[in-house]
Design a protein around this motif. Structure first.
Motif, short mmCIF file in Angstrom:
data_model
loop_
_atom_site.label_atom_id
_atom_site.label_comp_id
_atom_site.label_asym_id
_atom_site.label_seq_id
_atom_site.Cartn_x
_atom_site.Cartn_y
_atom_site.Cartn_z
N PRO A 172 0.83 -1.36 -0.04
CA PRO A 172 0.07 0.00 0.02
C PRO A 172 0.94 1.35 0.03
CG PRO A 172 -1.02 -1.65 1.61
CD PRO A 172 0.40 -2.11 0.97
N ARG A 173 1.89 1.38 0.60
CA ARG A 173 2.64 2.35 0.74
C ARG A 173 3.44 2.63 -0.66
NH1 ARG A 173 2.60 6.31 3.06
NH2 ARG A 173 4.94 6.66 3.77
N GLN A 174 3.92 1.69 -1.09
CA GLN A 174 4.38 1.81 -2.69
C GLN A 174 3.40 2.15 -3.48
OE1 GLN A 174 7.45 1.31 -3.71
NE2 GLN A 174 7.00 1.43 -5.84
N GLN A 175 2.30 2.36 -3.02
CA GLN A 175 1.03 2.52 -4.04
C GLN A 175 0.59 4.02 -3.59
OE1 GLN A 175 -1.69 -0.56 -4.08
NE2 GLN A 175 -0.83 -1.39 -6.01
N GLY A 176 1.36 4.52 -2.87
CA GLY A 176 1.06 5.87 -2.62
C GLY A 176 0.00 6.27 -1.58
N ILE A 177 -0.60 5.10 -0.92
CA ILE A 177 -1.49 5.39 0.15
C ILE A 177 -0.61 5.83 1.65
CG2 ILE A 177 -3.02 3.97 1.76
CD1 ILE A 177 -3.72 2.10 -0.57
N ARG A 178 -1.43 6.96 2.01
CA ARG A 178 -0.79 7.48 3.30
C ARG A 178 -0.83 6.54 4.48
NH1 ARG A 178 -5.11 10.33 4.30
NH2 ARG A 178 -4.34 10.81 6.29
N ALA A 179 0.36 6.99 4.97
CA ALA A 179 0.84 5.82 6.10
C ALA A 179 -0.33 5.58 6.98
CB ALA A 179 1.82 6.66 6.80
N ALA A 180 -1.04 6.45 7.55
CA ALA A 180 -2.10 6.09 8.61
C ALA A 180 -3.15 5.13 8.16
CB ALA A 180 -2.68 7.44 9.13
N GLU A 181 -3.66 5.55 6.87
CA GLU A 181 -4.32 4.69 6.20
C GLU A 181 -3.99 3.26 5.85
OE1 GLU A 181 -7.21 4.96 2.08
OE2 GLU A 181 -6.06 6.84 2.69
N ALA A 182 -2.73 3.02 5.40
CA ALA A 182 -2.00 1.93 5.06
C ALA A 182 -2.15 1.29 6.36
CB ALA A 182 -0.74 2.05 4.39
N GLU A 183 -1.64 1.78 7.45
CA GLU A 183 -1.56 1.22 8.60
C GLU A 183 -2.82 0.52 9.13
OE1 GLU A 183 0.80 3.21 11.81
OE2 GLU A 183 -0.24 1.81 13.27
N ALA A 184 -3.70 1.23 9.03
CA ALA A 184 -5.12 0.73 9.48
C ALA A 184 -5.57 -0.35 8.78
CB ALA A 184 -6.27 1.96 9.18
N GLN A 185 -5.50 -0.17 7.67
CA GLN A 185 -5.90 -1.38 6.57
C GLN A 185 -5.17 -2.82 6.70
OE1 GLN A 185 -5.24 -0.28 2.43
NE2 GLN A 185 -6.70 1.51 2.39
N SER A 186 -3.97 -2.41 7.11
CA SER A 186 -2.90 -3.49 7.31
C SER A 186 -3.17 -4.13 8.72
CB SER A 186 -1.32 -3.07 7.25
OG SER A 186 -0.84 -2.55 5.82
N ARG A 187 -3.35 -3.47 9.66
CA ARG A 187 -3.76 -3.92 10.86
C ARG A 187 -4.93 -4.82 10.93
NH1 ARG A 187 -0.85 -2.35 15.25
NH2 ARG A 187 0.51 -0.47 15.07
N ALA A 188 -5.75 -4.26 10.02
CA ALA A 188 -7.22 -5.14 9.73
C ALA A 188 -6.80 -6.38 9.03
CB ALA A 188 -8.18 -4.26 9.00
N LEU A 189 -6.01 -6.31 7.91
CA LEU A 189 -5.81 -7.64 7.31
C LEU A 189 -5.04 -8.53 8.38
CD1 LEU A 189 -4.40 -6.37 4.00
CD2 LEU A 189 -6.00 -8.24 4.52
#
Lengths: 324, 261
Positions: free
Chosen positions: A166-183
């Motif tokens: 997600p970070r590589q695709q330019g998603i903001r850190a906070a948002e990427a982290e929230a998504q990743s934690r859910a996954l």
């Protein structure tokens, strides 16, 4: 069991709409034709009897709902100056969108190579592979691999690994982290976010690898014997969890394995391969109800018949042998 | 509270140092040779050197050259080694060159380099650069070569371009190996620093040492040896701390027991 011979030249299948320059009016006329074509058994493409469930409202991009098309692909490796090893010979295959397709065969039949070609990691010697009608020129985030070797980034924590895409695709850190934690929670690793891969067991590593790939939302999951390095117990648990995750959000899955049980348990369709040279022997639709539950399925005579029939077919072949 | 075994482990290096000094002292007293001063004599000469402004300037100049040579070597060698590790063509081009340079003592090149560049900082820094480069290139090369293909494929599927894969996957994945090379390089930097100053006598720690030798000030000679050795130990210890922090993720979880107990 509906086992059909997979004939050569499945590119005979309707592909009139690959031509993107076709006018919308022409498309409108062609689309219903194509739908009918893929629904009827033309002997060339193998379409699951239940595939109609997965055919979404037809769009202009995928009129035949085939997300991956492999057209007469061959792969030759030069092992020495004089001798060539034909890993794949004249493979043609269409994979429907949202289908779970396993490629089953003995080791050395080129099943992983086929997966790598779809992934864009390996270029075929001849023939072409397409994803969503576009020729595959290299790897891309629309096709997410999960390898037997996990291939996690060891310098990143679990969270860092999952956030990488997600970070590589330019998603903001906070948002990427929230998504990743859910996954991470979804794959059952809540509480391990800050662990490094070296601190995890094999099964946990593969869960991280799956979450890392799901995190960048690939349309196709390419799974290369993902549970091959795990012990039997862990393997069963991961198969169950993978099915649960997949049945929630059906992605197209191309799953390479040498385990007959695993292929039948997970798949809508099993592509049986034989070796030297690697060819498609047969494509078998697995017509078992979903959601599948392991304890019910193992007792189901239909499941048992699939497994026994496939094993018998491998036995009969003088070239393949029983896949271990 | 520390266990007896733990206390022995802590005290061991100190005991080894004291033991060495005692043997030195006794041997020196027994031999009564002018060129072999006592341990006490050498140690008492250390404050004289470190208190002397000119000596201190010389030592700091040496360290500056060493830092520059080491830094430049690391900056050039890591990218080169990584490229060699990931590209067979680049490796095939540079390997023969490196094989020729590898066994040549870099200090042996000093006279020629002095002819071209004079006896100043540039010549000495260049020799240090050459001495450090090879182990760093070699370890970066080995580290990059060992990076799992599937890891790079995973990165490629996420959309990382080849250059990004080199910087963001190959570099961190090879870091433990690279830092092993840098650690060897650091010690070699110290060695080439002293030898270069031995040949191009103009300034520096090596110059102090060999001038003292010429003038027969043997306690100063041995004091300088102790100082250089102590610098080596300190630099290595600092580097090791930094290294351990950077590659904590790759270290085994539990230390292997080193003793046979």
């Amino acid at each position: 069991m509906k086992a059909r011979q997979n004939g050569r030249g499945s590119n005979d299948a309707p592909h009139g709409c690959e031509n993107e320059s076709l006018s919308g009016r022409l498309l409108a006329r062609l689309v219903p034709l194509n739908l009918r074509a893929s629904g009827t058994e033309d002997g060339m493409t193998v379409v699951s009897a239940r595939s109609s469930e997965w055919v979404r409202p037809v769009t202009q991009q995928d009129p035949a709902s085939a997300i991956i098309e492999i057209d007469r692909v061959s792969q030759v490796f030069q092992t020495s100056a004089r001798k060539d090893h034909v890993a794949l010979s004249d493979i043609s295959l269409r994979i429907e969108e949202r289908a779970f397709v396993s490629i089953l065969g003995p080791s050395g039949c080129g099943k992983s190579t086929l997966l790598y070609i779809v992934g864009g990691f390996v270029s075929p010697t001849s023939g072409a592979a397409k994803v969503k009608g576009q020729a595959i020129k290299g790897p891309g985030p629309d096709r997410g691999p999960v390898f037997q070797e996990f291939a996690l980034f060891p310098w990143k924590t679990v969270l860092g690994n999952v956030m990488y895409g997600p970070r590589q695709q330019g998603i903001r850190a906070a948002e990427a982290e929230a998504q990743s934690r859910a996954l991470i929670d979804m794959v059952g690793l809540k509480g391990y976010e800050n662990f490094y891969p070296k601190e995890l067991s094999g099964g946990m590593k593969q869960r991280v690898a799956l979450a890392r790939t799901l995190a960048y939302h690939p349309e196709v999951l390419l799974m290369d014997e993902p549970f091959g390095a795990l012990d039997a117990h862990t393997r069963t648990r991961l198969q169950n969890d993978l099915l649960n995750i997949w049945e929630r959000d059906r992605k197209t899955v191309l799953f390479v394995t040498h385990s007959v049980d695993e292929a039948v348990f997970l798949s809508d369709k099993v592509v049986m391969m034989s070796k030297s040279p690697g060819r498609i022997r047969q494509v078998i639709d697995i017509d078992l109800p979903r959601p599948r539950r392991r304890n019910e399925l193992l007792l189901d005579p239909r499941y048992q018949k699939y497994v026994v029939d496939i094993e018998r077919m491998f036995d009969e072949s003088d070239e393949g042998g029983v896949p271990a | 509270m520390m266990s007896p075994a733990g206390m022995t482990k802590r005290a061991a290096p100190v005991l080894a140092c004291i033991g060495l000094l005692v043997v030195w002292q006794v041997a020196s007293l027994a031999l009564k040779n002018d060129s072999f001063p006592t341990a006490m004599g050498a140690i008492t000469a250390i404050p004289d050197i470190l208190g002397d402004k000119e000596s201190l300037v010389n030592i700091l100049a040496s360290l500056r050259r060493m830092a520059m040579g080491f830094g430049a070597a690391v900056l050039v060698s890591i990218p080169l080694g990584l490229l060699m590790g990931r590209s067979a063509a680049i490796a095939a081009f540079f390997n023969p060159l490196l094989m020729v340079i590898y066994p040549v003592p870099k200090a042996a090149l000093m006279p020629i380099i002095m002819l071209w560049l004079g006896v100043g900082d540039i010549a000495k820094t260049l020799v240090i650069f050459l001495g450090v480069s090879l182990p760093v290139i070699y370890h970066s090369f080995e580290g990059a070569k060992a990076v799992e293909e599937k890891m790079l494929w995973s990165g490629a599927a996420m959309g990382l371009l080849p250059v990004q894969r080199l910087v963001r996957i190959v570099l961190p994945a090879a870091l433990p190996e690279i830092l092993t090379g840098c650690r060897t390089g650091l010690v070699l930097a110290l060695i080439t620093m002293i030898t270069s100053e031995m040949i191009a006598r103009q300034s520096g720690a090596g110059n102090i040492l060999f001038n003292a030798l010429d003038m027969g000030q043997y306690d100063t000679v041995f004091a300088m040896i102790i100082i250089v050795g102590a610098m080596g130990i300190c630099l290595d210890a600092i580097f090791e701390r930094v290294r351990a922090r950077l590659v904590r993720w790759s270290e085994p979880q539990f230390d292997m027991p080193l003793s046979f107990s």
